[in-house]
Motif scaffolding. Structure first.
Motif, PDB file in Angstrom:
ATOM      1  N   THR A   1     -16.723 -48.049   9.884  1.00 46.54           N
ATOM      2  CA  THR A   1     -16.348 -48.816  11.206  1.00 46.54           C
ATOM      3  C   THR A   1     -15.510 -48.226  12.107  1.00 46.54           C
ATOM      4  OG1 THR A   1     -14.062 -49.114   9.493  1.00 46.54           O
ATOM      5  CG2 THR A   1     -16.182 -50.390   8.602  1.00 46.54           C
TER       6      THR A   1
ATOM      7  N   GLY B   1     -16.373 -55.985  17.860  1.00 43.57           N
ATOM      8  CA  GLY B   1     -17.094 -55.654  17.208  1.00 43.57           C
ATOM      9  C   GLY B   1     -17.215 -55.368  15.501  1.00 43.57           C
ATOM     10  N   ARG B   2     -17.955 -55.532  15.392  1.00 43.06           N
ATOM     11  CA  ARG B   2     -17.399 -54.903  13.699  1.00 43.06           C
ATOM     12  C   ARG B   2     -18.119 -53.775  13.924  1.00 43.06           C
ATOM     13  NH1 ARG B   2     -14.958 -54.459   8.712  1.00 43.06           N
ATOM     14  NH2 ARG B   2     -15.831 -53.296   7.177  1.00 43.06           N
TER      15      ARG B   2
ATOM     16  N   SER C   1     -20.600 -50.146  14.845  1.00 43.38           N
ATOM     17  CA  SER C   1     -20.279 -49.711  15.802  1.00 43.38           C
ATOM     18  C   SER C   1     -21.667 -49.124  17.080  1.00 43.38           C
ATOM     19  CB  SER C   1     -20.055 -47.870  15.215  1.00 43.38           C
ATOM     20  OG  SER C   1     -18.855 -48.151  14.654  1.00 43.38           O
TER      21      SER C   1
ATOM     22  N   HIS D   1      -8.312 -54.600  18.208  1.00 48.27           N
ATOM     23  CA  HIS D   1      -7.910 -55.191  16.890  1.00 48.27           C
ATOM     24  C   HIS D   1      -8.071 -53.291  16.451  1.00 48.27           C
ATOM     25  CE1 HIS D   1      -8.794 -57.237  13.540  1.00 48.27           C
ATOM     26  NE2 HIS D   1     -10.124 -56.902  13.572  1.00 48.27           N
ATOM     27  N   TRP D   2      -8.897 -52.786  15.928  1.00 50.36           N
ATOM     28  CA  TRP D   2      -9.255 -52.109  15.154  1.00 50.36           C
ATOM     29  C   TRP D   2      -8.061 -51.146  14.856  1.00 50.36           C
ATOM     30  CZ3 TRP D   2     -12.586 -53.526  11.521  1.00 50.36           C
ATOM     31  CH2 TRP D   2     -13.839 -54.157  12.353  1.00 50.36           C
TER      32      TRP D   2
ATOM     33  N   GLU E   1     -12.527 -48.930  12.650  1.00 53.74           N
ATOM     34  CA  GLU E   1     -11.171 -48.535  12.598  1.00 53.74           C
ATOM     35  C   GLU E   1     -11.303 -47.060  11.773  1.00 53.74           C
ATOM     36  OE1 GLU E   1      -7.657 -48.617   8.582  1.00 53.74           O
ATOM     37  OE2 GLU E   1      -9.780 -50.077   8.571  1.00 53.74           O
TER      38      GLU E   1
END
Length: 272
Positions: free
Chosen positions: A229, A35-36, A38, A47-48, A231
């Motif tokens: 995020t 998910g986005r 945290s 994915h990130w 990322e």
């Protein structure tokens, strides 16, 4: 004699380690979050990391930070080493005040240094960018190299340099053949510390950077203002892994030297 079996030291150590390393562990774990958010675990995913490797702006900022840190640690090593060697040879009443002034950038708050650098570069008419970043970072990294090299020079045997001079060596030859090899570990330590401080700096960089040059800490700071995020977590995880790898590599390289030093000390004890 009974051993102290109190649980307080162990509990205290566990709490300290938890406060230090639990946030880092959470960053690593949530870098694999699908998910986005945290704060909510939605499943394992890479994915990130894929998003991170497709982000050209992040890697451009990383490249700028590496170039900046490399130039900074090299410049700080040269200036700091020469300053420490010159300060050791100085015999004057102004020696103590000059040593104090040489370490002053460490004690001045970074926000004041940043404002001073910005006003100074504006007065000189220098365009803000990589040049001003290198000058600013070098200025506050020089004291780290200076202090480490100065401490190393205090412990050196002065008779080595005097013997080289008696054999006809000039000052330059004495420095490159005697002094520099002996203080090389301190210079390397100062360079590594300067590299880390330059890579980590945000405040001074914000004041002296230009619109076309973005460093990684500034990039992360600007993105965090809109929310953390995964990322960013992925980027921090990769940087943490690189740091741990460098530490392990440094320990592996230095292990034979430490072993030789220990063997040499044992031989000296036996001979005595």
């Amino acid at each position: 004699m009974k051993k102290d079996r109190s649980l307080f030291p162990r509990v205290y150590l566990a709490v300290v380690l938890g406060v230090m390393y639990l946030p880092i562990l959470l960053v690593v774990i949530y870098s694999f979050n699908a998910g986005r958010l945290s704060s909510v675990w939605e499943g394992f995913s890479l994915h990130w990391y894929q998003v991170l490797f497709k982000d050209a702006a992040i890697f451009e900022a990383l490249r700028n930070s590496l170039v900046l840190a490399g130039l900074t640690c090299l410049a700080a090593a040269v200036i700091g080493t020469l300053g420490a060697v010159g300060m050791q040879r100085l015999q004057s009443r102004t020696k103590a005040p000059m040593e104090y002034l040489s370490t002053l950038p460490i004690m001045i708050p970074e926000i004041i240094l940043g404002m001073v650098f910005m006003a100074f570069f504006s007065l000189l008419g220098l365009p803000f960018g990589m040049t001003t970043l290198v000058i600013g970072h070098t200025a506050f990294c020089i004291p780290y190299v200076f202090m480490l090299v100065k401490a190393r020079l205090v412990g050196l045997d002065k008779s080595l340099a005097e013997a080289a001079r008696d054999l006809g060596a000039g000052e330059a030859r004495v420095f490159f053949d005697i002094t520099l090899p002996l203080v090389a570990p301190a210079i390397l330590s100062g360079m590594l510390l300067s590299f880390a401080m330059s890579m980590d700096d945000v405040i001074i960089s914000i004041f002296v950077t230009g619109v076309e040059v973005n460093t990684l800490p500034i990039k992360i700071y600007s993105q965090i203002k809109f929310g953390v995020t995964p990322e960013i977590n992925a980027l921090c995880t990769l940087m943490l892994a690189a740091t741990v790898l460098l530490v392990l590599l440094s320990d592996l390289i230095g292990r034979p030297r430490r072993r030789r030093g220990a063997d040499r000390e044992k031989k000296q004890e036996v001979t005595q």
